[in-house]
Motif scaffolding. Structure first.
Motif, short mmCIF file in Angstrom:
data_model
loop_
_atom_site.label_atom_id
_atom_site.label_comp_id
_atom_site.label_asym_id
_atom_site.label_seq_id
_atom_site.Cartn_x
_atom_site.Cartn_y
_atom_site.Cartn_z
N THR A 10 0.92 -1.28 -0.41
CA THR A 10 0.14 -0.47 0.10
C THR A 10 1.20 1.43 0.30
O THR A 10 0.81 2.19 -0.87
N THR A 11 2.03 1.28 0.88
CA THR A 11 2.35 2.09 1.39
C THR A 11 3.43 2.85 -0.05
O THR A 11 3.81 3.49 -1.23
N GLN A 13 2.72 0.84 -4.00
CA GLN A 13 1.81 1.74 -4.48
C GLN A 13 1.26 3.53 -3.68
O GLN A 13 1.25 3.78 -4.87
N ALA A 14 1.00 3.86 -2.51
CA ALA A 14 0.42 5.38 -2.87
C ALA A 14 1.86 6.24 -3.20
O ALA A 14 1.58 7.04 -3.48
N THR A 15 3.02 5.38 -2.99
CA THR A 15 4.76 6.62 -3.55
C THR A 15 4.51 6.02 -5.11
O THR A 15 4.69 7.14 -5.32
N ALA A 17 1.83 6.34 -6.79
CA ALA A 17 0.58 6.98 -7.25
C ALA A 17 1.46 8.65 -7.03
O ALA A 17 0.68 9.62 -8.13
N GLN A 18 2.23 9.06 -6.06
CA GLN A 18 2.69 10.43 -6.71
C GLN A 18 3.76 10.99 -6.94
O GLN A 18 3.96 11.49 -7.57
#
Length: 189
Positions: A10-11, A13-15, A17-18
């Motif tokens: 999740t982390t 994927q968030a990175t 996406a950013q």
């Protein structure tokens, strides 16, 4: 293991996406620069911005692919700088907290010491005043004794004068009596 991999994924994927959003913003900036190429921005500058945007897109894709496969992602330069900045901020906070703790410890330790020193200095002054009070009492007693002795000496000198006056009066009486006797001897009756 999947429970621990899921938060990491999740982390990641968030990175990713950013990074994709950053790449898109860089691409928009490059497109705007290209549109304004005639307005002062050179074609080379626009091309370098397009290249940066494309490299960010590629990095975002690589992160997304690594996140899907469950692998690890190497942080980008921007992320490294952000981590360094956060690390420096946390160090500054720790330094301030350490300074605060040391300051409070110094105050807590030296306040009673300063109070004890002040009491000691004040105690010496009080002892000096106490000895002055004793000296004052002793001086008052000596003054009273000297006054009493002066009064007695005055009485003694007054008595001495009186005695001297009486003795001198007796001699006058003797002389007067002696003269009468001499006068009677001279005069026969």
């Amino acid at each position: 293991m999947q429970a621990t991999a899921t938060p990491q994924a999740t982390t990641i994927q968030a990175t990713a996406a950013q990074a994709a959003r950053d790449a898109q913003a860089a691409a928009q900036t490059a497109d705007q620069a290209a549109a304004q190429a005639g307005a002062g921005i050179t074609r080379e500058r626009a091309q370098s911005l397009r290249d940066q945007a494309q490299s960010l897109r590629d990095e975002a894709r690589a992160m997304r692919d690594a996140a899907r496969q469950g692998g690890t992602i190497a942080p980008s330069d921007m992320q490294l700088r952000a981590m360094e900045y956060e690390h420096r901020r946390s160090q500054q906070k720790m330094e301030f907290a350490g300074f605060l703790v040391v300051t409070l410890a110094v105050v807590a330790i030296f306040t009673p010491i300063a109070r004890a020193f002040a009491r000691r200095v004040e105690g010496k002054r009080t002892e000096a005043f106490k000895s002055d009070d004793g000296s004052r009492d002793q001086l008052q007693r000596m003054e009273q004794a000297i006054d009493a002795m002066a009064i007695e000496i005055e009485r003694i000198s007054e008595g001495q004068r009186f005695t001297t006056k009486l003795l001198s009066g007796r001699e006058e009486v003797r002389l007067a009596a002696g003269q009468r006797e001499a006068a009677e001897r001279v005069r026969p009756n």
